[in-house]
Design an enzyme around this catalytic site. Sequence first.
Site, PDB file in Angstrom:
ATOM      1  CD  GLU A  91      -1.253  -0.631   3.593  1.00 13.92           C
ATOM      2  OE1 GLU A  91      -1.649   0.236   4.390  1.00 13.92           O
ATOM      3  OE2 GLU A  91      -1.612  -1.825   3.630  1.00 13.92           O
ATOM      4  CB  CYS A 104       3.499   7.431   3.040  1.00 12.26           C
ATOM      5  SG  CYS A 104       4.135   6.334   4.324  1.00 12.26           S
ATOM      6  CB  CYS A 111       7.306  -5.040   8.574  1.00 11.21           C
ATOM      7  SG  CYS A 111       8.617  -4.274   9.563  1.00 11.21           S
ATOM      8  CB  CYS A 115       6.439  -2.073  15.840  1.00 13.45           C
ATOM      9  SG  CYS A 115       8.172  -1.652  15.498  1.00 13.45           S
ATOM     10  CB  CYS A 118       3.100  -1.466  13.124  1.00 14.18           C
ATOM     11  SG  CYS A 118       3.233  -1.256  11.343  1.00 14.18           S
ATOM     12  CB  CYS A 332       1.893   1.307   8.625  1.00  5.81           C
ATOM     13  SG  CYS A 332       3.019   2.516   7.976  1.00  5.81           S
TER      14      CYS A 332
END
Length: 359
Positions: A91, A104, A111, A115, A118, A332
């Site tokens: 995205e 962005c 990922c 975290c 997120c 995100c």
Amino acid sequence: MYNIFDFNMEDLKDWMKGNGESQFRASQITNWLYKKGQWDFDCMTNVSKSLAKKLKRNFYIDIPELVKSYESKSKDTFKFLYRYRDGNVIETVVMKYKHGNSVCVSTQVGCRMGCKFCASTVDGMVRNLSSGEILAQVLRSQSEIGERISNVVLMGSGEPLDNYDNVLKFLKMISCEYSLNIGQRHITLSTCGIVPKIKQLADESLQITLAISLHSPDDIKRKKIMPIANKYSIAEIIDACRYYIDKTGRRISFEYALVRGVNDTLECAEDLIQLLKGLLCHVNLIPVNEVRENEFKKSSPNNIKSFYDKLNENKIETTVRREMGSDIDAACGQLRRSYLESKRYRKGVENGGDLVRCR
């Protein structure tokens, strides 16, 4: 075959020379790709048919397919879900400001940093994006909104410094005159704090803005929300930031997502002040995005204001990020995750089997 967006000008000149073509043809090709937005070799009118055939045999033009797009009610934020040739989706978000359009971009499919707040990291990392795949997000997004992109933020899905070589090549390419000619001072790279890579980036002599996802001034609290804190302490990150400032002369930006009852107290603000005192820096307070995969809640408006006031009173330059696109899952990984869940749901229904939805 190669993705032509992975080739910088020198790469293309070398390819032309090695394939019996004049090197100036490289400039013609990049002009079509980046300036005119033409992504079909056959439509490049000043390119000979013989060269077009060679190009088609050796290259593909990897502009991602638009799967879904959303526009915020305020019409200042657009979110695009793009699909690459291998079927992976990422995205990209475009935000419109008075000073220009910012994009962005994602640097990885998924990922692996873990975290807690997120959505990008919930399913882990699938693969790195190439320099050309990152660049194509900007090109495609420009085409979608019909306006020039003037600022780039590497703050989408993925940890940019975990994909160092591809990201570095992207940074150098996008700022070149033959490409999109976006000045490095208009580019921000966000990292959760991979210390050796921060120092390596400092030695590249770039003029980009480095943003550190800090989110806590305390190692113990930071470890609870950011697994990377188990490897690199806050002291090590601050030391790397000082090195970056010394090498580049650039101000560091610290991102601080305010989570209710976790890191939004005045005590945390005091600790942050002591940590950053005397450092050439700026703090960007971010009301945390609430996602289904965790229980983190946004700080109250009063706590956000008190935190902000405390930092500014103590000469720590601070801003509160304006919330944009909350009505279109602009945080995100949220749109990609919603899409993947929907896809899994449809597959489960089609197969007639028991369906277990991710939570």
